[in-house]
Scaffold this motif. Structure first.
Motif, PDB file in Angstrom:
ATOM      1  N   TYR A 199     -91.841  -5.567  36.573  1.00  0.00           N
ATOM      2  CA  TYR A 199     -91.802  -7.012  36.045  1.00  0.00           C
ATOM      3  C   TYR A 199     -91.432  -7.890  37.027  1.00  0.00           C
ATOM      4  CZ  TYR A 199     -90.996 -10.408  32.492  1.00  0.00           C
ATOM      5  OH  TYR A 199     -91.041 -11.848  31.706  1.00  0.00           O
ATOM      6  N   ASP A 242     -94.755 -12.026  36.701  1.00  0.00           N
ATOM      7  CA  ASP A 242     -94.560 -12.143  35.073  1.00  0.00           C
ATOM      8  C   ASP A 242     -93.785 -13.550  34.617  1.00  0.00           C
ATOM      9  OD1 ASP A 242     -95.861  -9.343  34.139  1.00  0.00           O
ATOM     10  OD2 ASP A 242     -94.384  -8.986  35.672  1.00  0.00           O
ATOM     11  N   CYS A 294     -85.266 -10.864  28.981  1.00  0.00           N
ATOM     12  CA  CYS A 294     -86.586 -10.900  28.531  1.00  0.00           C
ATOM     13  C   CYS A 294     -87.573  -9.739  29.071  1.00  0.00           C
ATOM     14  CB  CYS A 294     -87.317 -12.277  28.692  1.00  0.00           C
ATOM     15  SG  CYS A 294     -88.748 -12.542  27.859  1.00  0.00           S
ATOM     16  N   ILE A 340     -89.331  -6.544  26.980  1.00  0.00           N
ATOM     17  CA  ILE A 340     -90.707  -6.230  27.225  1.00  0.00           C
ATOM     18  C   ILE A 340     -90.868  -4.906  27.757  1.00  0.00           C
ATOM     19  CG2 ILE A 340     -92.657  -6.598  28.511  1.00  0.00           C
ATOM     20  CD1 ILE A 340     -92.175  -9.926  28.310  1.00  0.00           C
ATOM     21  N   GLN A 391     -90.289  -2.121  25.144  1.00  0.00           N
ATOM     22  CA  GLN A 391     -91.466  -2.055  24.219  1.00  0.00           C
ATOM     23  C   GLN A 391     -92.740  -1.214  25.152  1.00  0.00           C
ATOM     24  OE1 GLN A 391     -91.668  -2.751  20.863  1.00  0.00           O
ATOM     25  NE2 GLN A 391     -89.564  -3.254  21.293  1.00  0.00           N
ATOM     26  N   GLN A 392     -92.789  -1.496  26.344  1.00  0.00           N
ATOM     27  CA  GLN A 392     -93.803  -0.752  27.062  1.00  0.00           C
ATOM     28  C   GLN A 392     -93.489   0.843  27.246  1.00  0.00           C
ATOM     29  OE1 GLN A 392     -93.534  -0.810  31.106  1.00  0.00           O
ATOM     30  NE2 GLN A 392     -95.794  -0.956  31.558  1.00  0.00           N
TER      31      GLN A 392
END
Length: 339
Positions: A98, A120, A138, A142, A145-146
């Motif tokens: 990220y 990103d 943030c 993410i 969740q990945q």
């Protein structure tokens, strides 16, 4: 010293909503030594594990040595700028980084250029500390969740490849993976041996101990097989019912016979505690080896049409192992049959 980040006037301190920061190391890439040191200290105080480097080339070296889920990268740097580093990292799909661009640019077209290069997110230098933390957090959300999606993907893959009762690979996995194994063996001229194992008189086990006892026997049988083969090299699949296939890559016929005898003896010696009784098993084995056995062999009742053998080595190898397993059964069970 100039504070390159402003504190939130409302709280006077940074805002944090994520407790998982230590699990997501940050690589800070910036040629401005003052900014780099201040940002490093600030992020470390906020719970992030941070490593800082002065240019994109050094960043590439560090990324090869360790995975950094989060990368804070300055846009303007000598020799290789942040956009080029983003582009290079995006050409490598795994693992994902990220990337947040650090920039003094605030023009809309330039921001779009940075995002199109692979970033990103972005943050304008001179902003609040709370904004930097919010954007990093943030990214963490993410990435969490990945990871969850990847775990779910692996679980689904496991379910598709594994026998639900024993945990052994299933027949679908065998068909797909053994083809690849044989192609690799052919390419590098290596032998691959296949054992077909069958628990003797398994119907009697079910009749005497019930299906729960039979299930325990199947699971215990698999564990004995796994304990007596090479970890991360050999593998086992449940072929159907009480039959299992053991694949032995890079194993010649004589070596495979020794493995099969070791497995046979281990099965014979094991005891399975079920409720208030003990279950004992024996097993019979049939062995075939690629490529030597996929030639005309008059001692086996197998078709010697070489064109058929060339077309389907997997089917022929399994058929030969099955025929030899049948001979083990005919000869009294609890035996190994090879050539």
């Amino acid at each position: 010293m100039i504070d390159l980040f402003q504190c939130s006037p409302e709280t006077g301190r940074s805002l944090s909503v994520v407790t998982e920061r230590p699990d997501f190391p940050v690589l800070l890439v910036d040629d401005d030594v003052v900014f780099r040191e201040l940002a490093l200290l600030f992020l470390q105080e906020e719970g992030y594990v941070v490593e800082a480097v002065a240019d994109a080339y050094e960043a590439q070296i560090r990324i090869q040595e360790r995975h950094y889920p989060l990368i804070l990268c300055d846009w303007m740097m000598p020799e290789m700028n942040g956009l080029e580093l983003c582009s290079r990292l995006r050409r490598c799909s795994e693992p994902y980084h990220y990337i947040i661009l650090l920039t003094s640019k605030n023009d809309e077209d330039e921001i779009v250029t940075g995002l199109n290069a692979g970033a990103d997110d972005y943050i304008v230098k001179g902003g609040r500390k709370s904004e930097l933390l919010a954007r990093l957090d943030c990214g963490v959300r993410i990435l969490i969740q990945q990871r969850l999606l990847e775990q779910q993907k692996q679980e689904i893959l496991q379910q598709a490849q594994r026998d639900p009762l024993t945990g052994a690979y299933n027949r679908g996995y065998l068909t797909q993976t053994l083809v690849c194994e044989l192609k690799r063996a052919q390419r590098y001229q290596l032998p691959t041996s296949v054992l077909l194992a069958d628990i003797d008189f398994f119907k009697s086990v079910n009749d005497r101990y019930g299906h729960l006892g039979g299930d325990e026997a199947l699971k215990a049988f698999l564990q004995v097989l796994l304990q007596n083969i090479r970890v991360n090299i050999d593998w086992v699949c449940r072929y159907g019912g009480e039959e299992f296939v053991i694949v032995l890559p890079n194993t010649e016929h004589k070596q495979a016979l020794l493995v099969a005898e070791k497995l046979r003896a281990a099965v014979r010696a094991m005891t399975i505690q079920f409720e208030n009784t003990t279950i004992q098993l024996t097993a019979s084995f049939g062995l075939a080896t690629y490529p030597d056995d996929l030639t005309c062999n008059k001692s086996d009742d197998v078709s010697c049409d070489q064109s058929d053998l060339d077309e389907s080595p997997l089917d022929n190898l399994l058929k030969l192992a099955d025929d030899r397993l049948y001979r083990s059964k005919q000869n009294g069970r609890n035996k190994v049959t090879g050539r």
